[in-house]
Design a protein around this motif. Sequence first.
Motif, PDB file in Angstrom:
ATOM      1  N   LEU A  71       0.875  -1.660   0.137  1.00 55.85           N
ATOM      2  CA  LEU A  71       0.167  -0.056  -0.251  1.00 55.85           C
ATOM      3  C   LEU A  71       0.997   1.371  -0.147  1.00 55.85           C
ATOM      4  O   LEU A  71       0.645   2.197  -0.544  1.00 55.85           O
ATOM      5  CB  LEU A  71      -0.956   0.325   0.711  1.00 55.85           C
ATOM      6  CG  LEU A  71      -1.828  -1.178   1.538  1.00 55.85           C
ATOM      7  CD1 LEU A  71      -2.738  -0.570   2.838  1.00 55.85           C
ATOM      8  CD2 LEU A  71      -2.844  -1.119   0.104  1.00 55.85           C
ATOM      9  N   HIS A  72       1.880   1.602   0.487  1.00 53.16           N
ATOM     10  CA  HIS A  72       2.749   2.134   0.813  1.00 53.16           C
ATOM     11  C   HIS A  72       4.426   1.927   0.738  1.00 53.16           C
ATOM     12  O   HIS A  72       4.613   0.653   1.770  1.00 53.16           O
ATOM     13  CB  HIS A  72       2.342   3.275   2.058  1.00 53.16           C
ATOM     14  CG  HIS A  72       3.117   4.594   1.721  1.00 53.16           C
ATOM     15  ND1 HIS A  72       4.104   4.772   2.912  1.00 53.16           N
ATOM     16  CD2 HIS A  72       2.854   5.687   1.501  1.00 53.16           C
ATOM     17  CE1 HIS A  72       4.096   6.125   2.725  1.00 53.16           C
ATOM     18  NE2 HIS A  72       3.574   6.380   1.960  1.00 53.16           N
ATOM     19  N   LYS A  73       5.781   3.012   0.949  1.00 51.29           N
ATOM     20  CA  LYS A  73       6.557   2.165   1.127  1.00 51.29           C
ATOM     21  C   LYS A  73       6.335   1.723   2.625  1.00 51.29           C
ATOM     22  O   LYS A  73       7.713   1.275   2.943  1.00 51.29           O
ATOM     23  CB  LYS A  73       7.695   3.139   1.225  1.00 51.29           C
ATOM     24  CG  LYS A  73       7.929   4.555   1.682  1.00 51.29           C
ATOM     25  CD  LYS A  73       8.820   5.294   1.432  1.00 51.29           C
ATOM     26  CE  LYS A  73       8.802   6.317   2.335  1.00 51.29           C
ATOM     27  NZ  LYS A  73       9.317   7.442   1.390  1.00 51.29           N
ATOM     28  N   THR A  74       5.670   2.197   4.048  1.00 51.59           N
ATOM     29  CA  THR A  74       5.709   1.782   5.511  1.00 51.59           C
ATOM     30  C   THR A  74       4.898   1.098   5.240  1.00 51.59           C
ATOM     31  O   THR A  74       5.337   0.199   6.399  1.00 51.59           O
ATOM     32  CB  THR A  74       5.375   3.174   5.768  1.00 51.59           C
ATOM     33  OG1 THR A  74       4.482   3.941   5.765  1.00 51.59           O
ATOM     34  CG2 THR A  74       6.665   4.352   5.743  1.00 51.59           C
ATOM     35  N   LEU A 104       4.372  -2.686   8.873  1.00 55.75           N
ATOM     36  CA  LEU A 104       4.404  -1.034   9.502  1.00 55.75           C
ATOM     37  C   LEU A 104       6.537  -0.757   9.332  1.00 55.75           C
ATOM     38  O   LEU A 104       6.423  -1.932   9.937  1.00 55.75           O
ATOM     39  CB  LEU A 104       4.051  -0.565  10.261  1.00 55.75           C
ATOM     40  CG  LEU A 104       2.886  -0.039  10.385  1.00 55.75           C
ATOM     41  CD1 LEU A 104       1.733   0.278  11.624  1.00 55.75           C
ATOM     42  CD2 LEU A 104       2.206   0.195   8.596  1.00 55.75           C
ATOM     43  N   ASN A 105       6.815  -0.836   8.460  1.00 54.23           N
ATOM     44  CA  ASN A 105       8.356   0.243   8.430  1.00 54.23           C
ATOM     45  C   ASN A 105       8.132   1.294   8.281  1.00 54.23           C
ATOM     46  O   ASN A 105       7.856   1.832   8.019  1.00 54.23           O
ATOM     47  CB  ASN A 105       9.150  -0.479   7.606  1.00 54.23           C
ATOM     48  CG  ASN A 105      10.066  -0.149   7.114  1.00 54.23           C
ATOM     49  OD1 ASN A 105      10.582   0.451   8.541  1.00 54.23           O
ATOM     50  ND2 ASN A 105      10.939  -1.188   5.872  1.00 54.23           N
ATOM     51  N   LEU A 106       8.570   1.995  10.333  1.00 47.63           N
ATOM     52  CA  LEU A 106       8.687   3.618   9.987  1.00 47.63           C
ATOM     53  C   LEU A 106      10.106   3.689   9.829  1.00 47.63           C
ATOM     54  O   LEU A 106      10.914   3.247  11.086  1.00 47.63           O
ATOM     55  CB  LEU A 106       7.667   3.909  11.616  1.00 47.63           C
ATOM     56  CG  LEU A 106       6.468   3.294  11.290  1.00 47.63           C
ATOM     57  CD1 LEU A 106       5.472   3.672  12.570  1.00 47.63           C
ATOM     58  CD2 LEU A 106       5.931   4.338   9.862  1.00 47.63           C
ATOM     59  N   TRP A 130      12.271   1.218  12.954  1.00 46.95           N
ATOM     60  CA  TRP A 130      10.832   0.347  13.513  1.00 46.95           C
ATOM     61  C   TRP A 130       9.823  -0.655  12.573  1.00 46.95           C
ATOM     62  O   TRP A 130       9.399  -0.070  11.950  1.00 46.95           O
ATOM     63  CB  TRP A 130      10.125   1.364  14.264  1.00 46.95           C
ATOM     64  CG  TRP A 130       9.059   0.890  15.127  1.00 46.95           C
ATOM     65  CD1 TRP A 130       8.448  -0.154  15.820  1.00 46.95           C
ATOM     66  CD2 TRP A 130       7.615   1.399  15.438  1.00 46.95           C
ATOM     67  NE1 TRP A 130       7.627  -0.228  16.847  1.00 46.95           N
ATOM     68  CE2 TRP A 130       7.385   0.771  16.784  1.00 46.95           C
ATOM     69  CE3 TRP A 130       7.359   3.432  15.219  1.00 46.95           C
ATOM     70  CZ2 TRP A 130       5.946   1.401  16.913  1.00 46.95           C
ATOM     71  CZ3 TRP A 130       5.859   3.892  16.002  1.00 46.95           C
ATOM     72  CH2 TRP A 130       5.275   2.887  16.714  1.00 46.95           C
ATOM     73  N   PHE A 131       9.815  -1.788  13.283  1.00 50.69           N
ATOM     74  CA  PHE A 131       9.155  -2.770  12.632  1.00 50.69           C
ATOM     75  C   PHE A 131       8.130  -2.982  13.335  1.00 50.69           C
ATOM     76  O   PHE A 131       8.077  -3.531  14.293  1.00 50.69           O
ATOM     77  CB  PHE A 131       9.942  -3.915  11.503  1.00 50.69           C
ATOM     78  CG  PHE A 131      11.271  -3.100  11.160  1.00 50.69           C
ATOM     79  CD1 PHE A 131      11.573  -2.849   9.990  1.00 50.69           C
ATOM     80  CD2 PHE A 131      12.341  -3.186  11.551  1.00 50.69           C
ATOM     81  CE1 PHE A 131      12.246  -2.227   9.735  1.00 50.69           C
ATOM     82  CE2 PHE A 131      13.049  -2.883  10.942  1.00 50.69           C
ATOM     83  CZ  PHE A 131      13.581  -2.257  10.168  1.00 50.69           C
ATOM     84  N   SER A 132       6.956  -3.310  12.691  1.00 50.41           N
ATOM     85  CA  SER A 132       5.811  -3.350  13.777  1.00 50.41           C
ATOM     86  C   SER A 132       4.776  -4.427  12.930  1.00 50.41           C
ATOM     87  O   SER A 132       4.703  -4.650  11.381  1.00 50.41           O
ATOM     88  CB  SER A 132       4.912  -2.593  13.971  1.00 50.41           C
ATOM     89  OG  SER A 132       5.776  -1.969  15.858  1.00 50.41           O
ATOM     90  N   THR A 133       3.964  -5.551  13.600  1.00 48.24           N
ATOM     91  CA  THR A 133       2.597  -6.135  12.524  1.00 48.24           C
ATOM     92  C   THR A 133       1.701  -6.193  13.567  1.00 48.24           C
ATOM     93  O   THR A 133       1.988  -6.364  15.069  1.00 48.24           O
ATOM     94  CB  THR A 133       3.605  -7.391  11.709  1.00 48.24           C
ATOM     95  OG1 THR A 133       3.796  -8.221  13.115  1.00 48.24           O
ATOM     96  CG2 THR A 133       4.625  -7.305  11.191  1.00 48.24           C
ATOM     97  N   PHE A 134       0.491  -5.538  13.032  1.00 53.65           N
ATOM     98  CA  PHE A 134      -0.405  -6.858  13.546  1.00 53.65           C
ATOM     99  C   PHE A 134      -1.104  -7.719  12.894  1.00 53.65           C
ATOM    100  O   PHE A 134      -1.498  -7.384  12.151  1.00 53.65           O
ATOM    101  CB  PHE A 134      -1.419  -5.383  14.401  1.00 53.65           C
ATOM    102  CG  PHE A 134      -3.234  -6.191  15.300  1.00 53.65           C
ATOM    103  CD1 PHE A 134      -2.300  -6.542  16.173  1.00 53.65           C
ATOM    104  CD2 PHE A 134      -3.951  -5.947  14.540  1.00 53.65           C
ATOM    105  CE1 PHE A 134      -3.457  -6.546  17.089  1.00 53.65           C
ATOM    106  CE2 PHE A 134      -5.104  -5.598  15.341  1.00 53.65           C
ATOM    107  CZ  PHE A 134      -5.002  -6.686  16.336  1.00 53.65           C
ATOM    108  N   THR A 171       3.092  -8.290  16.660  1.00 54.91           N
ATOM    109  CA  THR A 171       5.325  -7.975  17.039  1.00 54.91           C
ATOM    110  C   THR A 171       5.682  -6.802  16.757  1.00 54.91           C
ATOM    111  O   THR A 171       5.048  -5.619  15.894  1.00 54.91           O
ATOM    112  CB  THR A 171       5.176  -8.928  16.160  1.00 54.91           C
ATOM    113  OG1 THR A 171       5.574  -8.117  14.601  1.00 54.91           O
ATOM    114  CG2 THR A 171       4.768 -10.577  15.856  1.00 54.91           C
ATOM    115  N   THR A 172       6.735  -6.581  17.608  1.00 53.43           N
ATOM    116  CA  THR A 172       7.481  -4.501  17.414  1.00 53.43           C
ATOM    117  C   THR A 172       9.135  -5.267  17.171  1.00 53.43           C
ATOM    118  O   THR A 172       9.109  -6.057  18.014  1.00 53.43           O
ATOM    119  CB  THR A 172       6.536  -3.518  17.818  1.00 53.43           C
ATOM    120  OG1 THR A 172       7.807  -3.120  17.593  1.00 53.43           O
ATOM    121  CG2 THR A 172       7.894  -3.836  19.835  1.00 53.43           C
ATOM    122  N   ALA A 173       9.706  -5.312  17.178  1.00 52.31           N
ATOM    123  CA  ALA A 173      10.999  -5.150  17.029  1.00 52.31           C
ATOM    124  C   ALA A 173      11.691  -3.411  16.166  1.00 52.31           C
ATOM    125  O   ALA A 173      11.523  -2.298  15.937  1.00 52.31           O
ATOM    126  CB  ALA A 173      11.595  -5.457  15.654  1.00 52.31           C
TER     127      ALA A 173
END
Length: 342
Positions: free
Chosen positions: A46-49, A93-95, A99-103, A122-124
């Motif tokens: 959807l987006h680069k992030t 999500l890649n911010l 910062w990387f997260s998934t839901f 999850t988050t990293a």
Amino acid sequence: MRNWGVSFSDISWRDDNDLDNTNLEILRSSFHGQSVKLDWQHTLKLHKTTTLVLGIETSEDNAKTDSYSSLWGTNNFDEKFARTTGVYLQDQLNLFDAWFSTFGVRVDDHSKFGTEATYRFTTAYLIKQTDTRLKGSYGTGFKAPSLYQLYSSYGSPDLKPDKSIGWDVGVEQGLPFMKTTLGATWFRNEYSQMIDFDMNTYKYNNIAKAHTHGLELTAALQPVDDLTFKVSYTYLETRDDISGKQLVRRPKNKASFDINYSFLKKANVNLGLVYVGTRYANASNTQKMKDYLLVNLAGSYDITKNLQVFGRVDNLFDRQYEEVAGYGTPGIGAYGGVKVSF
């Protein structure tokens, strides 16, 4: 990108035993089951992030069994069926490239146990200056009993689904030497209605409440671009919260070692070793099972960018071992398949 999958399995076994070798009980039983699974997954950038992954899985199982015991008589059941359909959605999500997260959320509908929703977060966070990654996750789980657990001679039709809540926190540290990565993760899982095998009744049952927690240590290094070595070790503590005893068949110590080699830009081969330590065979914690070491081999080859053939050999040296006390496990086994992506 879209992925489609189809799988089929057929399980059949027959068992003829004099259980105590004194002719006090003779048991003859057979079980035959089949499973067909279809799955579809679609990935949307959807987006680069932001990347959205959605999919659907459906499977149908059927099984039948017959058994005879000189003490219990005949215990047969006509062919039984179970269908499970699951839909899932995950947002990645890649911010800030740090910062990387998934839901993700998943809804499963089972023909016997109804509909259940589960989720996972999850988050990293990557500290680029030191190549340090901090990570964590939290989620719920749901697992319906199999037809074998419900209706075989060792099953119970009154079983309830296994439910769980789990979390973990960890750290990974990169090192410049041979692209080495070291990791440590602390985890805990809490279960309700946990499905397990009772060696006292020789039946599957539900453990009202249980938990596990432990530490996993990992290391990976890459001496050359196409060769990777990985090793992991897990220390595990388990507890039946009602009886206070350790859960059966859960080893305190487990380790694995993998060598992965890619070549010709299309082929890959993996050699894996798995060590499982001693663990209790019964709920009263009075009998222990021996440790064992297995060697597995797997490989794949990309015929085209959309077509891959793969295969594996489990238990390469045909070791004899037990996962459940008194019950043998398959020896050497070979498997193969084709994967198509669109």
